[in-house]
Structures are given as structure tokens and as C-alpha cells.
Write an enzyme that holds these catalytic residues in place. Structure first.
Site, mmCIF file in Angstrom:
data_model
loop_
_atom_site.group_PDB
_atom_site.id
_atom_site.type_symbol
_atom_site.label_atom_id
_atom_site.label_comp_id
_atom_site.label_asym_id
_atom_site.label_seq_id
_atom_site.Cartn_x
_atom_site.Cartn_y
_atom_site.Cartn_z
ATOM 1 N N ARG A 2 30.376 48.207 4.714
ATOM 2 C CA ARG A 2 30.666 47.815 6.100
ATOM 3 C C ARG A 2 29.873 46.600 6.569
ATOM 4 O O ARG A 2 30.436 45.654 7.134
ATOM 5 C CB ARG A 2 30.329 48.979 7.061
ATOM 6 C CG ARG A 2 31.384 50.002 7.179
ATOM 7 C CD ARG A 2 30.754 51.368 7.336
ATOM 8 N NE ARG A 2 30.235 51.763 6.050
ATOM 9 C CZ ARG A 2 30.949 52.434 5.145
ATOM 10 N NH1 ARG A 2 32.149 52.823 5.439
ATOM 11 N NH2 ARG A 2 30.447 52.727 3.961
ATOM 12 N N THR A 3 28.561 46.636 6.358
ATOM 13 C CA THR A 3 27.729 45.562 6.928
ATOM 14 C C THR A 3 28.036 44.250 6.229
ATOM 15 O O THR A 3 28.206 43.210 6.872
ATOM 16 C CB THR A 3 26.241 45.936 6.797
ATOM 17 O OG1 THR A 3 26.079 47.290 7.219
ATOM 18 C CG2 THR A 3 25.370 45.032 7.631
ATOM 19 N N LYS A 18 13.509 36.238 -12.701
ATOM 20 C CA LYS A 18 12.568 35.487 -13.547
ATOM 21 C C LYS A 18 11.161 35.514 -12.966
ATOM 22 O O LYS A 18 10.279 34.785 -13.428
ATOM 23 C CB LYS A 18 13.023 34.027 -13.659
ATOM 24 C CG LYS A 18 14.386 33.825 -14.265
ATOM 25 C CD LYS A 18 14.708 32.326 -14.302
ATOM 26 C CE LYS A 18 16.154 32.071 -13.995
ATOM 27 N NZ LYS A 18 16.388 30.681 -13.571
ATOM 28 N N ARG A 78 19.955 42.165 3.627
ATOM 29 C CA ARG A 78 19.679 43.608 3.509
ATOM 30 C C ARG A 78 18.755 43.784 2.324
ATOM 31 O O ARG A 78 19.012 43.261 1.241
ATOM 32 C CB ARG A 78 20.962 44.402 3.302
ATOM 33 C CG ARG A 78 20.679 45.838 2.881
ATOM 34 C CD ARG A 78 21.902 46.693 2.875
ATOM 35 N NE ARG A 78 22.374 46.956 4.220
ATOM 36 C CZ ARG A 78 23.271 47.889 4.508
ATOM 37 N NH1 ARG A 78 23.773 48.651 3.561
ATOM 38 N NH2 ARG A 78 23.669 48.073 5.748
ATOM 39 N N HIS A 118 17.903 48.953 11.327
ATOM 40 C CA HIS A 118 19.231 48.379 11.088
ATOM 41 C C HIS A 118 19.702 47.896 12.463
ATOM 42 O O HIS A 118 20.579 48.507 13.088
ATOM 43 C CB HIS A 118 20.149 49.462 10.521
ATOM 44 C CG HIS A 118 21.407 48.953 9.882
ATOM 45 N ND1 HIS A 118 21.879 47.672 10.051
ATOM 46 C CD2 HIS A 118 22.317 49.585 9.077
ATOM 47 C CE1 HIS A 118 23.012 47.534 9.373
ATOM 48 N NE2 HIS A 118 23.295 48.676 8.775
HETATM 49 N N1 CP Z 1 26.662 51.540 8.239
HETATM 50 C C1 CP Z 1 26.334 50.775 7.162
HETATM 51 O O1 CP Z 1 25.296 50.107 7.143
HETATM 52 O O2 CP Z 1 27.220 50.849 6.132
HETATM 53 P P1 CP Z 1 27.109 50.061 4.760
HETATM 54 O O3 CP Z 1 25.889 50.603 4.048
HETATM 55 O O4 CP Z 1 28.394 50.313 4.039
HETATM 56 O O5 CP Z 1 26.888 48.594 5.093
#
Ligand code: CP
Length: 346
Positions: free
Chosen positions: A83-84, A112, A133, A166
């Protein structure tokens, strides 16, 4: 903004870090939920709604895709994501940004032995925005901090950092609640249950930080004792006079609340043996106990905490929540690049 070093910076409280994440008084780096205030939350929700409206027409989509046509974004996703990753990618496309990505560190020169700082600084040579992320808590914050001292600083968006935060998920969760309660008095005064793995769930942490901006909200933390919400977050809520209760029974809480925020047990952070997780699943008969205007949210992905039979109930908001994620991320990127006024004038 007072010039301080990293050691001094990390000791600051969330809201005290905010000036270091801004440029000319506007959001620049998006790192943690504590950096947002109520004015920002109202603005971004209104902007996302305006963008949704504009995107309904061909001319509107052309307008949106002209806004950042000369810009490039980097999607640096060192942890799995559907999703993100996809919603940020789609948000970039809607605004005309082209994207580059690294999703597997084995394909980056980190394999490396390049440091994380050098890697991110390298990415910044080629793009105008980094959306990252990472499994390391605090890495996005450190990279945002580093950007303030290099020749060509670019914005960093935290798209999920370890078990910690998040923040853009929290924005889309607020947007979903905002839309759900638009005709029912707003988010103010609502009772919200957060269910599941609260200790290791970065989405519930970031959302809890934001809920303090809505007077009268009460939170029910429904989790096994081993996975209850962290003391740091509970301390934050006490300090900001947000009432909360810790409970063990989802069934008892369902009739009391306006929103149920389900989460998955995050056993990628370690298996918990001997726990009966079925107590923290939303059973189909709970639909009868839930209020007619209440809503069910989930950041997804899910496993078995919500049966698919719930999906067609009008109170199930999690698929809409996914789509809201794309719109709120369009709004966020537009704000970072100061395109919000152009959009509002359209
Ligand atoms: N809600 C969410 O962060 O989903 P993903 O891990 O699929 O990005």
C-alpha cells in the site's frame, strides 16, 4: 532555529524538533506524528478532498500532473510494502513526478558496505524527494537531520520506521475518520478502540499521537498484556489529558466505540508463544454489537483479524482507507513543494 548538534537534537521532544523539519515555516521533512498540529491536519484533509474532486475530470488530472512534471522522487523501501509503496508511487504519478526506486538492499551499494548516510546522500544527488521505509527506528529522522547540512537538501518522508512511527499512515487514518464522521460531529468526542499488537504497531503509535488534537476523544487499547501500548505513548497521552483505558476484551468494547482500529500481530518482530489471538479478532457477530454509524479501520495487510464477510458491511472502511492513502499522499507532496495554493485556486 537554534543550531544544535545531533546528540542535542535527539534529546528534544517531538514537537520541539518540528522547526528542524520545516523550511520557511512550511512542512519539508515528514518524520514523526508529533510534528503535526491541528491546523495542518485540517488543511491536509481539506486539500486531499479538493484533489479528489479535481481528479474526477480529464482537465483536472492534466492540471495535477503538470504541477511537478520536472521533479523526481526516490522510493527507498528496505522493508516489504504494498500500500505505502504503491500509493506513494501513484501519488507521484498524479502530480507528474517521475520515480526511481530501491526496494532490495542487495541491489544497492549498501551491500558493498556503503553507510546508510552515504547511500541516502547518493540518492539525493539524483532526485528532489526521498520517500523511505526502513527497519531501523530513527533512521528517517537522522537522514532528515543530515539533509539540513548538505549542499542540496531535499525532503525526506518517513514511510514507516521500524516499530516506531508511520506518520503518513496516521494522516490517512485521520483523513478516513474525518470523512467518516463529517456528518456526525467530527472526530471530536469519539471513542476509538485500537486492537491487536499495539506494542510493535507503528500505525497505532502514530495515530495515537494525532488523536490528542481532537478534544474529547477517548482511546481503548485492546491487546494482550504482552503487546499493550508502550509506556512512552501512554505517558504522552496522560500529559496531553487524552483519556485511555487498557482492556483485554474486544467483545465488551465494541458496543462502546465509534471506531475500531484493528491491527495484525506483527510476528516479524518475534513470535509470541502461547497466546490466544482469537480474542483480538473481529468476529462476524460483532457487527450486531457495533453502532450503526461506527466504522471499522485497519491499516492492512490483514491476516485473520477481520473475516472477509465483514468487507461488504458499510461500516468497513479499510478499503476506502487504502484509497484515502493515495489522496492524502498527493496532498502531502503538493504541500511540501508549495503547490497547495495552486490546487486550492483551481
Ligand atoms: N499500511 C501499510 O503500511 O501497508 P504496507 O505495509 O502494504 O505498505
Amino acid at each position: 532555529m537554534r543550531q544544535i548538534d545531533w546528540k542535542e537534537f535527539v534529546k528534544l521532544r517531538g514537537h520541539e524538533k518540528r522547526p528542524y523539519f520545516e523550511k520557511d515555516g512550511r512542512p519539508f521533512h515528514i518524520v514523526m506524528a508529533q510534528q503535526f498540529d491541528r491546523e495542518f491536519l485540517d488543511e491536509i484533509c481539506a486539500l486531499a478532498t479538493k484533489i479528489r474532486g479535481i481528479a474526477k475530470s480529464h482537465a483536472g488530472r492534466d492540471f495535477l500532473s503538470s504541477l511537478l512534471r520536472t521533479r523526481r522522487a526516490m522510493l527507498y523501501f528496505a522493508q516489504p510494502s504494498s500500500r505505502t509503496y504503491l500509493s506513494f508511487g501513484a501519488a507521484c504519478q498524479i502530480l507528474g513526478l517521475s520515480t526511481l526506486d530501491v526496494r532490495d538492499l542487495a541491489t544497492s551499494s549498501e551491500a558493498k558496505g556503503e553507510s546508510q548516510e552515504d547511500s541516502v546522500r547518493t540518492f539525493s544527488s539524483y532526485v528532489d524527494l526521498i520517500i523511505m521505509r526502513h527497519y531501523s527506528e530513527g533512521l528517517a529522522e537522522r537522514m532528515a537531520w543530515m539533509m539540513n547540512f548538505i549542499g542540496r537538501p531535499i525532503p525526506i518522508i518517513n514511510a514507516g520506521s521500524g516499530k516506531d512511527q508511520h506518520p503518513t499512515q496516521a494522516l490517512l487514518d485521520i483523513y478516513t475518520l474525518w470523512r467518516s464522521f463529517e456528518n456526525y460531529g467530527g472526530i471530536e468526542g469519539k471513542k476509538i478502540a485500537m486492537v491487536g499488537d499495539l506494542k510493535r504497531g507503528r500505525t497505532v503509535r502514530s495515530l495515537s499521537y494525532l488523536l490528542r488534537h481532537y478534544p474529547g476523544v477517548k482511546i481503548y487499547f485492546v491487546a494482550p498484556p504482552q503487546l499493550q501500548m508502550g509506556n512512552d505513548l501512554k505517558e504522552y497521552l496522560r500529559e496531553h489529558k487524552v483519556p485511555f483505558e487498557e482492556c483485554d476484551s474486544l467483545r465488551e468494547v465494541i458496543p462502546l466505540v465509534d471506531a475500531v482500529y484493528m491491527t495484525r500481530i506483527q510476528d516479524e518482530h518475534g513470535k509470541i508463544e502461547g497466546l490466544d489471538f482469537s480474542k483480538y479478532q473481529f468476529k462476524i457477530d460483532y457487527l450486531r454489537l457495533l453502532g450503526p454509524n461506527a466504522v471499522i479501520l485497519h491499516p492492512l495487510p490483514r491476516r485473520d483479524e477481520i473475516p472477509v464477510e465483514v468487507d461488504n458491511d458499510k461500516r468497513a472502511m479499510y478499503w476506502r482507507q487504502e484509497r484515502n492513502g493515495m489522496w492524502i499522499r498527493v496532498a502531502l507532496i503538493a504541500m511540501i513543494f508549495s503547490k497547495d495554493q495552486d490546487i486550492l485556486r483551481y
